[in-house]
Enzyme design. Structure first.
Site, PDB file in Angstrom:
ATOM      1  N   GLY A  12      53.363-146.716  26.368  1.00  0.00           N
ATOM      2  CA  GLY A  12      52.803-145.367  26.334  1.00  0.00           C
ATOM      3  C   GLY A  12      52.834-144.767  24.946  1.00  0.00           C
ATOM      4  O   GLY A  12      52.920-143.553  24.789  1.00  0.00           O
ATOM      5  N   HIS A  13      52.717-145.607  23.923  1.00  0.00           N
ATOM      6  CA  HIS A  13      52.906-145.118  22.541  1.00  0.00           C
ATOM      7  C   HIS A  13      51.745-144.270  22.020  1.00  0.00           C
ATOM      8  O   HIS A  13      51.810-143.764  20.908  1.00  0.00           O
ATOM      9  CB  HIS A  13      53.168-146.300  21.597  1.00  0.00           C
ATOM     10  N   SER A  68      61.822-133.048  34.586  1.00  0.00           N
ATOM     11  CA  SER A  68      62.714-132.091  35.257  1.00  0.00           C
ATOM     12  C   SER A  68      62.250-131.751  36.672  1.00  0.00           C
ATOM     13  O   SER A  68      63.019-131.180  37.444  1.00  0.00           O
ATOM     14  CB  SER A  68      62.838-130.813  34.425  1.00  0.00           C
ATOM     15  N   CYS A  69      61.014-132.128  37.032  1.00  0.00           N
ATOM     16  CA  CYS A  69      60.530-131.802  38.384  1.00  0.00           C
ATOM     17  C   CYS A  69      61.138-132.716  39.455  1.00  0.00           C
ATOM     18  O   CYS A  69      60.867-132.554  40.634  1.00  0.00           O
ATOM     19  CB  CYS A  69      59.016-131.842  38.450  1.00  0.00           C
ATOM     20  N   TYR A  84      54.536-137.046  42.293  1.00  0.00           N
ATOM     21  CA  TYR A  84      54.967-137.471  40.949  1.00  0.00           C
ATOM     22  C   TYR A  84      56.493-137.555  40.880  1.00  0.00           C
ATOM     23  O   TYR A  84      57.058-138.518  40.340  1.00  0.00           O
ATOM     24  CB  TYR A  84      54.433-136.457  39.935  1.00  0.00           C
ATOM     25  N   LYS A 111      59.041-140.736  40.047  1.00  0.00           N
ATOM     26  CA  LYS A 111      60.037-140.711  38.967  1.00  0.00           C
ATOM     27  C   LYS A 111      61.455-140.945  39.518  1.00  0.00           C
ATOM     28  O   LYS A 111      62.281-141.605  38.870  1.00  0.00           O
ATOM     29  CB  LYS A 111      59.963-139.381  38.212  1.00  0.00           C
ATOM     30  N   PRO A 114      63.437-135.206  30.582  1.00  0.00           N
ATOM     31  CA  PRO A 114      63.037-134.097  29.715  1.00  0.00           C
ATOM     32  C   PRO A 114      62.489-132.918  30.504  1.00  0.00           C
ATOM     33  O   PRO A 114      61.901-133.087  31.574  1.00  0.00           O
ATOM     34  CB  PRO A 114      61.935-134.690  28.833  1.00  0.00           C
ATOM     35  N   THR A 115      62.666-131.726  29.957  1.00  0.00           N
ATOM     36  CA  THR A 115      62.039-130.541  30.505  1.00  0.00           C
ATOM     37  C   THR A 115      60.562-130.531  30.100  1.00  0.00           C
ATOM     38  O   THR A 115      60.070-131.521  29.553  1.00  0.00           O
ATOM     39  CB  THR A 115      62.794-129.303  29.986  1.00  0.00           C
ATOM     40  N   HIS A 124      48.953-129.252  30.942  1.00  0.00           N
ATOM     41  CA  HIS A 124      50.093-128.383  31.214  1.00  0.00           C
ATOM     42  C   HIS A 124      49.805-126.999  30.627  1.00  0.00           C
ATOM     43  O   HIS A 124      48.831-126.805  29.900  1.00  0.00           O
ATOM     44  CB  HIS A 124      51.364-128.975  30.592  1.00  0.00           C
ATOM     45  N   TRP A 149      46.680-118.520  34.952  1.00  0.00           N
ATOM     46  CA  TRP A 149      46.935-118.908  36.349  1.00  0.00           C
ATOM     47  C   TRP A 149      48.259-118.349  36.851  1.00  0.00           C
ATOM     48  O   TRP A 149      49.249-118.317  36.113  1.00  0.00           O
ATOM     49  CB  TRP A 149      47.017-120.426  36.481  1.00  0.00           C
ATOM     50  N   ARG A 174      59.982-121.158  32.683  1.00  0.00           N
ATOM     51  CA  ARG A 174      59.924-122.552  32.238  1.00  0.00           C
ATOM     52  C   ARG A 174      60.654-122.697  30.908  1.00  0.00           C
ATOM     53  O   ARG A 174      60.681-121.803  30.077  1.00  0.00           O
ATOM     54  CB  ARG A 174      58.471-123.007  32.040  1.00  0.00           C
TER      55      ARG A 174
HETATM   56  O1  GFB Z   1      52.664-126.550  32.829  1.00  0.00           O
HETATM   57  P1  GFB Z   1      52.389-126.456  34.283  1.00  0.00           P
HETATM   58  O2  GFB Z   1      51.060-126.963  34.736  1.00  0.00           O
HETATM   59  O3  GFB Z   1      53.520-127.215  35.003  1.00  0.00           O
HETATM   60  O4  GFB Z   1      52.450-124.902  34.744  1.00  0.00           O
HETATM   61  P2  GFB Z   1      54.739-127.051  35.992  1.00  0.00           P
HETATM   62  C1  GFB Z   1      53.535-124.075  34.461  1.00  0.00           C
HETATM   63  C2  GFB Z   1      53.264-122.657  34.926  1.00  0.00           C
HETATM   64  O5  GFB Z   1      52.230-122.092  34.098  1.00  0.00           O
HETATM   65  C3  GFB Z   1      52.793-122.502  36.380  1.00  0.00           C
HETATM   66  C4  GFB Z   1      51.262-121.436  34.912  1.00  0.00           C
HETATM   67  O6  GFB Z   1      53.411-121.381  36.940  1.00  0.00           O
HETATM   68  C5  GFB Z   1      51.288-122.237  36.208  1.00  0.00           C
HETATM   69  O7  GFB Z   1      50.736-121.492  37.280  1.00  0.00           O
HETATM   70  N1  GFB Z   1      49.959-121.404  34.221  1.00  0.00           N
HETATM   71  C6  GFB Z   1      49.332-120.288  33.783  1.00  0.00           C
HETATM   72  C7  GFB Z   1      49.183-122.449  33.919  1.00  0.00           C
HETATM   73  N2  GFB Z   1      48.142-120.597  33.247  1.00  0.00           N
HETATM   74  C8  GFB Z   1      48.034-121.942  33.299  1.00  0.00           C
HETATM   75  C9  GFB Z   1      47.000-122.842  32.901  1.00  0.00           C
HETATM   76  O8  GFB Z   1      45.952-122.483  32.384  1.00  0.00           O
HETATM   77  N3  GFB Z   1      47.240-124.172  33.111  1.00  0.00           N
HETATM   78  C10 GFB Z   1      48.406-124.632  33.675  1.00  0.00           C
HETATM   79  N4  GFB Z   1      48.572-125.952  33.820  1.00  0.00           N
HETATM   80  N5  GFB Z   1      49.371-123.784  34.117  1.00  0.00           N
HETATM   81  C11 GFB Z   1      54.331-129.597  36.040  1.00  0.00           C
HETATM   82  C12 GFB Z   1      54.422-130.635  37.114  1.00  0.00           C
HETATM   83  O9  GFB Z   1      54.729-128.446  36.676  1.00  0.00           O
HETATM   84  O10 GFB Z   1      55.221-129.798  34.968  1.00  0.00           O
HETATM   85  C13 GFB Z   1      54.645-131.996  36.613  1.00  0.00           C
HETATM   86  O11 GFB Z   1      53.335-130.507  37.981  1.00  0.00           O
HETATM   87  C14 GFB Z   1      55.623-132.092  35.480  1.00  0.00           C
HETATM   88  O12 GFB Z   1      55.046-132.805  37.660  1.00  0.00           O
HETATM   89  C15 GFB Z   1      55.358-131.057  34.430  1.00  0.00           C
HETATM   90  O13 GFB Z   1      56.951-131.967  35.943  1.00  0.00           O
HETATM   91  C16 GFB Z   1      56.394-131.041  33.328  1.00  0.00           C
HETATM   92  O14 GFB Z   1      55.973-126.839  35.179  1.00  0.00           O
HETATM   93  O15 GFB Z   1      54.526-126.054  37.073  1.00  0.00           O
END
Ligand code: GFB
Length: 315
Positions: free
Chosen positions: A13-14, A111-112, A139, A143, A166-167, A182, A205, A212
């Site tokens: 995964g480099h 961390s999930c 997922y 893991k 990792p977080t 993310h 969203w 976080r």
């Molecule tokens: O980063 P994220 O998708 O991951 O979302 P998770 C974190 C928070 O940000 C959630 C909000 O509460 C989302 O609703 N958010 C706000 C948004 N706006 C946005 C946007 O435009 N895009 C996204 N993506 N989020 C993931 C896991 O969870 O984190 C994986 O699904 C993994 O499995 C990863 O562990 C590190 O922290 O919620």
């Protein structure tokens, strides 16, 4: 000696966010025989292709940073792929590593994997003590299987394999695609584009209230290099900053870094995900490792990276 820096070291995964940072860091730390293959060159979901790769390169150290990853929407929309592809990638890699007698392997999780409502901050021993967050259960289960495979190989074969959790990561080389990214890269792209177009409003969203913890990927890479040299225990080890912030606050930092002066609103029809997942990083700190990139500096540098590379960035 846990880490032989002259050993043939395969970073699976480099080309990804984590793997590319780990590669840069290991190189800087004096690892002299790093090997990587893109997913176009070797499809790690394919067992025979993975075996052939190990026959060819004969690694003695392996870092498993290859995975199908994505943000909350991608996880929620494609659970079958997140489960199946991640299981296949990690089982193929770890089976091939065992067959080739690889003595040192580091598996990266997330961390999930911890229960959705785990006490905070989350200690390593809370693994498998409660229900998972629904949006990323598939997922997380993949893991968790990886962690158990690492522990099983240690117990049965005496190998020095470890796993690190990792977080939430961010940094250069991230995925900036709106539907699969993310939160941090999603916000960076959204606020940069809104600034450029003069949009009066940005809609994010969820409620903005989830908390976080964010770790710059260069800090993750430094932790991985440190753990390869210093850590040898069946328990997984958390990698984070020990600090979390509301998504609302994160959005305000990104807006400021992008120079955005308009309004921010929240689309609560989108999922929030887990309310909080702050890692307890006592074990890693006691071993002597600390992060070095502040959130403000890391966000600023990632905005700059995005502005410079967005034509080539995955978006
Ligand atoms: O980063 P994220 O998708 O991951 O979302 P998770 C974190 C928070 O940000 C959630 C909000 O509460 C989302 O609703 N958010 C706000 C948004 N706006 C946005 C946007 O435009 N895009 C996204 N993506 N989020 C993931 C896991 O969870 O984190 C994986 O699904 C993994 O499995 C990863 O562990 C590190 O922290 O919620």
């Amino acid at each position: 000696m846990l880490a032989d820096k002259t050993s043939t070291t395969y970073v699976a995964g480099h080309r990804g966010l984590a793997g590319s940072a780990i590669w840069r860091r290991l190189e800087a730390d004096g690892w002299t025989d790093l090997v990587g293959r893109s997913s176009k060159e070797v499809d790690l979901r394919d067992r025979d292709a993975t075996r052939r790769l190990f026959d060819e390169i004969q690694p003695t150290t392996v870092v498993v940073a290859a995975a199908r990853v994505g943000g909350i929407l991608a996880n929620d929309t494609y659970p079958a792929e997140f489960l199946s592809e991640n299981l296949r990638i990690q089982v193929n890699l770890m089976d091939a590593a065992l067959e080739h007698g690889v003595d040192r392997l580091l598996f990266l999780g997330s961390s999930c994997i911890y229960p959705r409502l785990a006490p905070q901050p989350i200690k390593e021993e809370y693994l498998l003590t409660g229900h998972l967050e629904q949006t990323n259960e598939a997922y997380a289960i993949a893991k968790i299987a990886g962690i158990i495979q690492v522990q099983s190989v240690r117990r049965e074969y005496g190998k020095h394999w470890i796993s690190a959790m990792p977080t939430n990561l961010y940094g250069p080389g991230d995925n900036f695609t709106a539907q699969t990214s993310h939160v941090l890269p999603a916000l960076i792209r959204r606020y940069v584009e809104a600034t450029e177009s003069g949009a009066p409003e940005v809609v994010n969203w969820g409620s903005g209230s989830p908390l976080r913890e964010f770790l710059h990927v260069d800090d993750l890479a430094s932790a991985v290099s440190f753990l390869l040299e210093h850590y040898d225990d069946p328990s997984t080890i958390n990698v984070g900053t020990g600090e979390d912030h509301s998504i609302r606050h994160i959005a305000s930092l990104v807006a400021a870094a992008a120079g955005y002066a308009g309004e921010t609103t929240w689309d609560t029809t989108r999922p929030d995900g887990t309310p909080r997942k702050l890692l307890d990083v006592t074990r890693l700190r006691e071993l002597g490792w600390e992060p070095s990139v502040s959130l403000e500096a890391g966000i600023g540098a990632t905005v700059d990276w995005y502005l410079e590379h967005r034509a080539q960035a995955r978006s």
